[in-house]
Write an enzyme that holds these catalytic residues in place. Sequence first.
Site, mmCIF file in Angstrom:
data_model
loop_
_atom_site.group_PDB
_atom_site.id
_atom_site.type_symbol
_atom_site.label_atom_id
_atom_site.label_comp_id
_atom_site.label_asym_id
_atom_site.label_seq_id
_atom_site.Cartn_x
_atom_site.Cartn_y
_atom_site.Cartn_z
ATOM 1 N N GLY A 273 0.786 -1.227 0.000
ATOM 2 C CA GLY A 273 0.000 0.000 0.000
ATOM 3 C C GLY A 273 0.810 1.266 0.000
ATOM 4 O O GLY A 273 0.264 2.353 0.244
ATOM 5 N N ASP A 274 2.103 1.188 -0.272
ATOM 6 C CA ASP A 274 2.970 2.362 -0.395
ATOM 7 C C ASP A 274 4.151 1.958 -1.272
ATOM 8 O O ASP A 274 4.009 1.066 -2.108
ATOM 9 C CB ASP A 274 3.398 2.862 0.989
ATOM 10 C CG ASP A 274 3.666 4.374 1.014
ATOM 11 O OD1 ASP A 274 4.520 4.827 0.225
ATOM 12 O OD2 ASP A 274 3.028 5.095 1.802
#
Length: 483
Positions: A273-274
């Site tokens: 997610g990053d």
Amino acid sequence: MLHQQRLDFRRWVPMFFTNHQTLLIILWVVGFASVFVWQRNIADGLFSSRRAAARPVPKLRPMAFNITDFGALGDGVTDNTAAFERAVWAIAKFRSRGGAQLTVPAGKWLTAPFNLTSHMTLFLAEDAVILGIDDEKRWPLMPPLPSYGYGREHPGPRYGSLIHGQNLKDVVITGHNGTIDGQGKTWWKKYRQKLLNHTRGPLVQIMWSSDIVFSNITLRNSPFWTLHPYDCKNVTIQNLTILAPILEAPNTDGIDPDSCEDMVIEDCYISVGDDAIAIKSGWDQYGIAYGRPSLNILIRNLVVRSMVSAGISIGSEMSGGISNVTVENVLVWSSRRAVRIKTAPGRGGYVRQIRYRNLTFDNVRVGIVIKTDYNEHPDEGYDPKCLPSLEDISFTSIHGQGVRVPARIHGSEEIPVRNVTFRDMSVGITYKKKHIFQCGFVQGRVIGTIFPAPCENLDLYDEQGRLVRRSSSQNTTDIDYDF
């Protein structure tokens, strides 16, 4: 008798060498052996220092334990924290004898955070899952990282990692693709609801350590950054799968080398997610004071995905400096950005000697990003006049399809980007706009023909390295964030 032997020998030698084929074979063997010995001696002289610096092979441990030896139950419900602590304590007794291995068999092994010890192998068998307890009250608080000044999200202490180690040597975390699961969903929800009073902890964090190996395991659902080697030397990361939801799993970076030296990251699949990988070295005045660069890092043979951030990032916390980084043989797919360097006034430090080779972008919004206005700071104590330097960055054999903006190199008058090189680049684009290869305050060169056409800030050379056109527009900008 001796005289007779000498006469026989003299008669035998001429007879032997009358066979021309035999003579040629002997001369060939002698010549080959001479060349072989000569080359070996030369190689010994040239590469003796390289051999001396070779990475030590992790030792087979003379002792092995099973986590069940310490009363653990793999039912996904029993709290096994005390069992892991007893196991590590037992292994510590073998440090002077080569250490020991702790095997975690198939099952779901619930635990709060625990620490490792030197000369230890943590082995996760197939279908073994170490589950992190998702109650933050069970996660210890630690002092902020010295190169960050305070917790990354809140002032003051930060939560520790599920698996942690400090001042260690010779640690291996490996297995038959067993899993370490941080059960981060609860953490992500509380973070979004602003219910946490301290910075979330990583899934695995090793600090101030050397000779560390991570291999053949899966890391998933970290509360925060997933794998965080901090101020470590001689680190090998290979054959990892790192997973988190691509949306609504904030700051779940895959691997964050932070002030690390001599590291290899290879043969991994990362979808998080990053940033899949983000190389760091401290934040503003605190990173400058700590003064530990990240250097000599090789990243190769990866498949990565980041819908929120970038496949491979450098920065933005880079105040201790980042240099001699090679990124090669990487596929970035279905991502917001492929590779990115980010910094800002106040960071100080440097990013230099960065090499990107053989990269493939597949359905990526922006391929190459260099950004110099990433203005996020720990506090008001930073010096905006402390400027980073960006130089000696090369991109070779860059290919792909479905890319909206192939390159956006956003230097500034105070932070120009210097000595950038592009060679052998062909990226299929999805957005038809004249200035799709965007530059601002950048100096560098294009060697040969690339597609799409480069910005006018760059000098043009032919394939033989002969100057074709000198740019007169290095300080112009056509950066456009509207598409």
